[in-house]
Design a protein around this motif. Sequence first.
Motif, mmCIF file in Angstrom:
data_model
loop_
_atom_site.group_PDB
_atom_site.id
_atom_site.type_symbol
_atom_site.label_atom_id
_atom_site.label_comp_id
_atom_site.label_asym_id
_atom_site.label_seq_id
_atom_site.Cartn_x
_atom_site.Cartn_y
_atom_site.Cartn_z
ATOM 1 N N THR A 91 0.822 -1.201 0.000
ATOM 2 C CA THR A 91 0.000 0.000 0.000
ATOM 3 C C THR A 91 0.860 1.258 0.000
ATOM 4 O OG1 THR A 91 -0.136 -0.367 2.341
ATOM 5 C CG2 THR A 91 -2.080 -0.925 1.040
ATOM 6 N N HIS A 92 2.076 1.091 0.515
ATOM 7 C CA HIS A 92 2.988 2.214 0.560
ATOM 8 C C HIS A 92 3.253 2.735 -0.855
ATOM 9 C CE1 HIS A 92 6.082 4.759 2.160
ATOM 10 N NE2 HIS A 92 6.976 4.246 1.345
ATOM 11 N N ASP A 93 3.663 1.782 -1.744
ATOM 12 C CA ASP A 93 3.935 2.148 -3.130
ATOM 13 C C ASP A 93 2.703 2.740 -3.790
ATOM 14 O OD1 ASP A 93 6.492 1.324 -3.134
ATOM 15 O OD2 ASP A 93 5.992 -0.745 -3.668
ATOM 16 N N ARG A 94 1.610 2.130 -3.441
ATOM 17 C CA ARG A 94 0.378 2.491 -4.114
ATOM 18 C C ARG A 94 0.037 3.960 -3.884
ATOM 19 N NH1 ARG A 94 -4.190 -1.887 -3.520
ATOM 20 N NH2 ARG A 94 -5.315 -1.534 -5.432
ATOM 21 N N LYS A 95 0.305 4.375 -2.653
ATOM 22 C CA LYS A 95 -0.014 5.767 -2.355
ATOM 23 C C LYS A 95 0.967 6.718 -3.016
ATOM 24 C CE LYS A 95 -2.196 4.970 2.059
ATOM 25 N NZ LYS A 95 -1.602 4.424 3.256
ATOM 26 N N ARG A 96 2.247 6.310 -2.946
ATOM 27 C CA ARG A 96 3.251 7.257 -3.410
ATOM 28 C C ARG A 96 3.388 7.316 -4.923
ATOM 29 N NH1 ARG A 96 8.512 5.940 -0.924
ATOM 30 N NH2 ARG A 96 9.241 6.458 -2.994
ATOM 31 N N ARG A 97 3.308 6.156 -5.560
ATOM 32 C CA ARG A 97 3.542 6.170 -7.007
ATOM 33 C C ARG A 97 2.461 5.377 -7.718
ATOM 34 N NH1 ARG A 97 9.114 6.516 -6.156
ATOM 35 N NH2 ARG A 97 9.232 4.366 -5.532
ATOM 36 N N PRO A 98 1.250 5.876 -7.689
ATOM 37 C CA PRO A 98 0.188 5.076 -8.273
ATOM 38 C C PRO A 98 0.331 4.937 -9.780
ATOM 39 C CG PRO A 98 -0.613 7.266 -7.697
ATOM 40 C CD PRO A 98 0.797 7.185 -7.233
ATOM 41 N N ARG A 99 1.068 5.864 -10.394
ATOM 42 C CA ARG A 99 1.115 5.828 -11.853
ATOM 43 C C ARG A 99 2.241 4.971 -12.403
ATOM 44 N NH1 ARG A 99 0.560 11.928 -13.484
ATOM 45 N NH2 ARG A 99 2.601 11.735 -12.554
ATOM 46 N N LEU A 100 3.276 4.732 -11.572
ATOM 47 C CA LEU A 100 4.455 4.035 -12.087
ATOM 48 C C LEU A 100 4.141 2.689 -12.747
ATOM 49 C CD1 LEU A 100 7.433 4.008 -12.576
ATOM 50 C CD2 LEU A 100 7.801 3.153 -10.271
ATOM 51 N N PRO A 101 3.423 1.777 -12.062
ATOM 52 C CA PRO A 101 3.163 0.491 -12.732
ATOM 53 C C PRO A 101 2.428 0.645 -14.060
ATOM 54 C CG PRO A 101 1.933 0.672 -10.672
ATOM 55 C CD PRO A 101 2.911 1.794 -10.701
ATOM 56 N N TYR A 102 1.542 1.617 -14.134
ATOM 57 C CA TYR A 102 0.810 1.789 -15.400
ATOM 58 C C TYR A 102 1.733 2.285 -16.504
ATOM 59 C CZ TYR A 102 -3.245 1.061 -12.489
ATOM 60 O OH TYR A 102 -4.141 0.506 -11.627
ATOM 61 N N LEU A 103 2.667 3.163 -16.118
ATOM 62 C CA LEU A 103 3.642 3.619 -17.108
ATOM 63 C C LEU A 103 4.497 2.445 -17.586
ATOM 64 C CD1 LEU A 103 4.873 7.002 -15.592
ATOM 65 C CD2 LEU A 103 3.476 6.650 -17.645
ATOM 66 N N LEU A 104 4.808 1.550 -16.640
ATOM 67 C CA LEU A 104 5.665 0.418 -16.993
ATOM 68 C C LEU A 104 4.974 -0.563 -17.937
ATOM 69 C CD1 LEU A 104 7.371 -0.352 -13.547
ATOM 70 C CD2 LEU A 104 8.481 0.536 -15.596
ATOM 71 N N ILE A 105 3.665 -0.766 -17.734
ATOM 72 C CA ILE A 105 3.006 -1.749 -18.605
ATOM 73 C C ILE A 105 2.474 -1.114 -19.890
ATOM 74 C CG2 ILE A 105 2.386 -3.377 -16.768
ATOM 75 C CD1 ILE A 105 -0.475 -2.327 -16.980
ATOM 76 N N ALA A 106 2.468 0.214 -19.950
ATOM 77 C CA ALA A 106 1.879 0.876 -21.121
ATOM 78 C C ALA A 106 2.491 0.428 -22.454
ATOM 79 C CB ALA A 106 1.975 2.395 -20.965
ATOM 80 N N PRO A 107 3.843 0.371 -22.578
ATOM 81 C CA PRO A 107 4.392 -0.043 -23.876
ATOM 82 C C PRO A 107 3.923 -1.440 -24.280
ATOM 83 C CG PRO A 107 6.124 0.816 -22.439
ATOM 84 C CD PRO A 107 4.892 0.708 -21.593
ATOM 85 N N ALA A 108 3.933 -2.365 -23.309
ATOM 86 C CA ALA A 108 3.520 -3.731 -23.637
ATOM 87 C C ALA A 108 2.059 -3.767 -24.075
ATOM 88 C CB ALA A 108 3.733 -4.652 -22.434
ATOM 89 N N ILE A 109 1.236 -2.965 -23.408
ATOM 90 C CA ILE A 109 -0.183 -2.949 -23.781
ATOM 91 C C ILE A 109 -0.340 -2.388 -25.195
ATOM 92 C CG2 ILE A 109 -2.402 -1.858 -23.290
ATOM 93 C CD1 ILE A 109 -1.900 -2.267 -20.385
ATOM 94 N N LEU A 110 0.349 -1.277 -25.464
ATOM 95 C CA LEU A 110 0.250 -0.677 -26.798
ATOM 96 C C LEU A 110 0.670 -1.669 -27.882
ATOM 97 C CD1 LEU A 110 1.561 2.974 -26.295
ATOM 98 C CD2 LEU A 110 -0.760 2.194 -26.844
ATOM 99 N N VAL A 111 1.851 -2.285 -27.676
ATOM 100 C CA VAL A 111 2.355 -3.192 -28.706
ATOM 101 C C VAL A 111 1.450 -4.412 -28.844
ATOM 102 C CG1 VAL A 111 4.284 -4.666 -29.394
ATOM 103 C CG2 VAL A 111 4.723 -2.416 -28.446
ATOM 104 N N SER A 112 0.979 -4.968 -27.709
ATOM 105 C CA SER A 112 0.174 -6.184 -27.878
ATOM 106 C C SER A 112 -1.204 -5.879 -28.449
ATOM 107 C CB SER A 112 0.095 -7.006 -26.592
ATOM 108 O OG SER A 112 -0.032 -6.194 -25.482
#
Lengths: 272, 313
Positions: free
Chosen positions: B20-41
């Motif tokens: 939950t710690h990460d979730r509060k502080r950097r909620p956008r990071l995981p989405y940024l990380l998976i964005a390229p894979a989502i776009l390409v797939s």
Amino acid sequence: MKSRIGYSVLGLLVAVVWIFPVYWMASTAFKPGPDMYAATPQLVPLHPTLANFRTVLDDDSFWTAARNTLLATVLTVAVTMIVAFGSAVAVARFQFAGRRSFLLSILIMKMVPSIALVIPIFLTLGKLGLVDGVGGLVVAYLAFALPFAVWALRGFVIGVPRDLEEAAMIDGCTQIQAFRRVTLPLIVPGLVATSIFTMILAWNEYLITYFLISSPNKYTLPLWLTHFIGTEGTSFGPLMAGATIIATPVAIFFMFIQRNLARGLTAGAVRG
Amino acid sequence: MSTLDERLVGPLPVRDRPDTHDRKRRPRLPYLLIAPAILVSVAVLGYPLVRVIILSFQKWGLAQIFSNASPPFVGLENYSRILSDGVFWTVLVRTLVLTAVMVVASMVVGVLVALLMERVAAWVRGAMTFSLIMAWAVPSFVSTQIFAWMTEQNFGVLNYILGLGQHNWYADSRQGLTVATLIVVWGAVPFITVTTYAALTQVPQELVEAARLDGAGGRQVFFAITLPSIRPVLLIVTALSIIWDFSVFNQIWILRNGVPAPDYQTLAIYAYTQAYSSHEYGYASAVAVVTVLLLLAVMVVYIRQLVRSGETE
């Protein structure tokens, strides 16, 4: 202990049966024409020759195909790894809404047979003018390479205990620093293994490539090898020499990542 | 290092924990990380998958390739053509039989070889592993060429070994498909054996010994302890084998030099030739969609098993 000897004999028999086709390929490659077509097959080449290999290596079309394969493979691996790495870290290290759906869709995508993809990919690339070229191949290869790489890499990231990262953070690292200094070096073998897996997948691709490529100067090695069948019958000597040359790098890389195979297994990784 | 065995048989040593710690502080990071894979797939997988379904409702032939007019929708015409197409049903039955034979043969041989590996001397196990890994490393387009050479009518080594003279293996498609089955089984067994063997080494030895002390025989130990322990692995491997063998292509296509006669065709090859040679892209897409739908149940089993093993946690 008598049964153990019996089992061992049986085990050796299994080993011989499974290695035999590989041996037969290599030994045919070293046989001159008359020996290859001897009435009694020679188990060991009696007059070993490099003539078949020379035929292959003197063939310009072989080198063209080798270049195309290498280019398509390297580009596929590069794009796949860059795109896959971030999402592998995200799903292995973060908890976020939609994470599970993302994982499940990766799994589903990994299972889609190529036959369902080849027709739309062919038609779409055709409209874009990308069919019959290495660029189109890379786009098509991404379709199976990406889900595989995300799944495999994710396994490697999970394999690095998070406690290590947490310890580094207690020592004053930020999370990014902890990841870069602690986890990243530990994932390097995983990155290498996944790259090699992806490389083998691209190197061996046949079904989609056959559909997309029509010009002989755009052939990849698998296509080049299957077009050995001439109108006058197949010349098996050079064919087996070519097969040996193409399979050897795959075998070497395969041995290299063999220890990591287990991880890729359930990911439905390399199977011929 | 977590190995296959731990990952499949036992719980994962490290599971993701909600942070939950990460979730509060950097909620956008995981989405940024998976964005390229989502776009390409979406581009290389999502779009083609949607398009193949749309294609299956369209009339898409040569005429549509050379014109810019959008192809006409024909509703369920392609699907009703499948239902009334006698060739399709023959091909479907052949595919089902072939898949069953291939999967059963590779699973039985693969598991038996794995059990054998447990019982042989160490150096023999080494030889077996080496041989299996070598065979595994051979790409199917190469192994098919090797088997084509070994079964060649006049000079093939198989006819010599079996003393069959100049037997033609491909005149009768049942024999030709037997060769294709041999290639598939030869290529699949290393995967099945190595996976199963890895699972076997993880079977809790205390349980085996305890059962032995209680007087259980080898067979009882196998069915009461070994088999249940390796069952998740066997399920996954079987599901993968079904998915692979049902869409088998290379081994038949290359064996028949890219022109498989009608009695050599499986669903994948039928769809492929309909598109590749007949340019019936709409109809071929419908066959491809049916192929995937038929596999759906197996895919569900596979994915559910992975979810149960904690793989998607």
